[in-house]
Motif scaffolding. Structure first.
Motif, PDB file in Angstrom:
ATOM      1  N   GLU A 166      70.801  34.599   9.945  1.00  0.00           N
ATOM      2  CA  GLU A 166      70.308  35.906   9.475  1.00  0.00           C
ATOM      3  C   GLU A 166      71.332  36.574   8.567  1.00  0.00           C
TER       4      GLU A 166
ATOM      5  N   VAL B 229      71.388  34.583   5.200  1.00  0.00           N
ATOM      6  CA  VAL B 229      70.229  34.843   4.331  1.00  0.00           C
ATOM      7  C   VAL B 229      70.373  36.219   3.666  1.00  0.00           C
ATOM      8  N   GLU B 230      70.764  37.202   4.460  1.00  0.00           N
ATOM      9  CA  GLU B 230      70.933  38.557   3.930  1.00  0.00           C
ATOM     10  C   GLU B 230      72.034  38.574   2.861  1.00  0.00           C
TER      11      GLU B 230
ATOM     12  N   GLY C 247      63.075  38.360  12.602  1.00  0.00           N
ATOM     13  CA  GLY C 247      64.448  38.177  13.058  1.00  0.00           C
ATOM     14  C   GLY C 247      64.713  38.596  14.492  1.00  0.00           C
TER      15      GLY C 247
ATOM     16  N   LYS D 138      62.811  36.839   4.299  1.00  0.00           N
ATOM     17  CA  LYS D 138      63.702  36.060   5.173  1.00  0.00           C
ATOM     18  C   LYS D 138      63.110  34.678   5.424  1.00  0.00           C
TER      19      LYS D 138
END
Ligand code: NAD
Ligand code: MG
Length: 395
Positions: free
Chosen positions: A338, A341-342, A106, A215
């Motif tokens: 990001e 996805v988290e 990331g 991820k």
């Protein structure tokens, strides 16, 4: 006899990190580990320190660094423990280091990866997010500091291998017509839009061909990974976006292809095992053993291809849009992804909300030019904020 090359491994406890150490351990006469780094995985990095005796071990997290220091002392190991982003930058720039493997996941990877390029290192780039966020800036830093950039991402490594050995950065003079970037299609290649609604994190992380961090596994399931890879290819090979075509190839045997103006198509094939691109980059321009088993082409028997479905996988379309808009948009796309996805992995939203969140953030942030790393980081922060606000409005 070749001189021993010293390595800093950013993100040593991850999937790429562990594969890199596996290859390095096979060539102890050629490589020496100078620094290992991780976020919080104390136990894993401790075991790596016991085995590879690095001079430095860096934890991003200060408490984890203290815990690691205690364990190393108790074991009688003299690895020096550091913490924080500045220390990641420090071990990426050490004078004695030749190679930096950039394998943090990331946007967190951008600062140490840039530090390695600024110090003129041989940068082995797994952290595609750095190129997505700051493509032109990063490539300029590489050139200005005579750093070497070797792609670790399997598709880009395959393209690199299919280009002339001493490719000078100009696809036109190399006679390239197009780049065919292969994608497995992920675990939901055949799923309907309705089925995608109820996908769980466990299902999304179960990639059919590759074992990877969480991820990138989710990115593969949404096909955002392929979108990020299109942007990565644009910068790595100075390719016009229309020269890059995504091809679904479910078996992941061909890792990508390059088509030349005479009609030749060169491909790199192999078992889906990241130790191949890692060994290619570490040994370049020589070949070396990686531990990857021979490809059984009789068992594979056939190679299938499909066009991607941008309707079921809108993340790929969003990535093409971000690339076309340029400026801050790729960094916005990356940061919103990001957060998305988290949020999906922690059960806060559905799989299908991932593209919805990203599209909202891209629509609400004004396009601007990007000139400096600070501009990139500002775009990243604004997109994270926008994504969190969108999430709060959903509940
Ligand atoms: P991973 O989650 O398995 O490992 C990530 C590593 O980064 C760990 O060592 C972790 O401790 C460290 N890390 C995490 N957050 C950090 C932070 N905030 N600051 C510092 N360090 C941090 O990830 P991975 O699958 O190994 O992927 C690493 C990178 O390589 C990603 O950019 C991914 O897109 C790329 N990549 C991975 C693969 C693969 O097969 N795994 C293939 C191609 C490209
Ligand atoms: Mg890849």
């Amino acid at each position: 006899m070749t001189a021993v090359r010293k390595i800093t491994l950013l993100g040593s406890t991850g999937s790429i990190g562990e594969n890199t150490l596996d290859v390095v351990a096979r060539h102890a006469d050629r490589f020496q580990v100078c620094a290992l780094t991780a976020n919080k995985s104390v136990e894993k990095i401790f075991l790596q320190c016991q085995r590879f005796h690095p001079q430095y071990a860096v934890m991003l997290d200060h408490e984890s660094a203290a815990a690691l220091e205690d364990k190393l002392k108790a074991a009688g190991l003299d690895t020096q423990v550091l913490s924080g982003v500045e220390s990641l930058e420090k071990v990426a720039s050490l004078l004695e280091v030749d190679i930096v493997m950039a394998a943090i996941v990331g946007a967190a990877g951008i600062r140490p990866t840039i530090a390695a390029a600024r110090s003129g290192k041989s940068v082995m780039l797994a952290n595609k997010e750095t190129l997505v966020m700051a493509g032109r800036i990063f490539i300029d830093i590489v050139k200005q500091n005579q750093a070497t950039l070797l792609p670790i991402d399997s598709e880009h490594n395959a393209i690199y291998q299919s280009l002339p050995k001493y490719f000078d950065g100009n696809l036109t003079t190399a006679g390239v017509r197009r780049i065919l970037l292969t994608a497995s299609g992920g675990p939901f290649r055949r799923s309907s839009k309705d089925e995608l609604e109820n996908v769980t994190p466990e299902q999304a992380c179960a990639h059919p061909n590759w074992v990877m961090g969480k991820k990138i596994s989710v990115d593969s399931a949404t096909m955002m990974n392929n979108g990020l890879e299109v942007i990565e290819a644009r910068w790595l090979f100075d390719a016009a976006p229309e020269m890059i075509e995504v091809v679904i190839h479910p078996r992941s045997v061909i890792h990508s292809m390059v088509e030349y103006i005479d009609g030749s198509v060169l491909a790199q094939l192999g078992n889906p095992d990241m130790r191949t691109p890692i060994a290619h980059a570490l040994g370049f321009p020589d070949r070396m053993e990686s531990g990857v088993k021979s490809l059984n082409i009789f068992e594979i028997a056939r190679l299938d291809f499909e066009a991607p479905d941008l309707n079921r996988f809108p993340c790929l379309r969003l990535a093409y849009q971000a690339l076309a808009k340029g400026g801050n948009m790729p960094a916005v796309l990356n940061a919103a992804n990001e957060v998305a996805v988290e949020s999906f992995l922690t059960g806060k939203m559905a799989f299908t909300a991932i593209p919805a969140m990203i599209e909202h953030v891209m629509d609400t942030i004004s396009p601007t030019e990007i000139d400096t790393l600070d501009d990139v980081l500002a775009a990243d922060s604004a997109a994270r904020l926008g994504a969190q606000e969108w999430l709060q409005c959903q509940v």
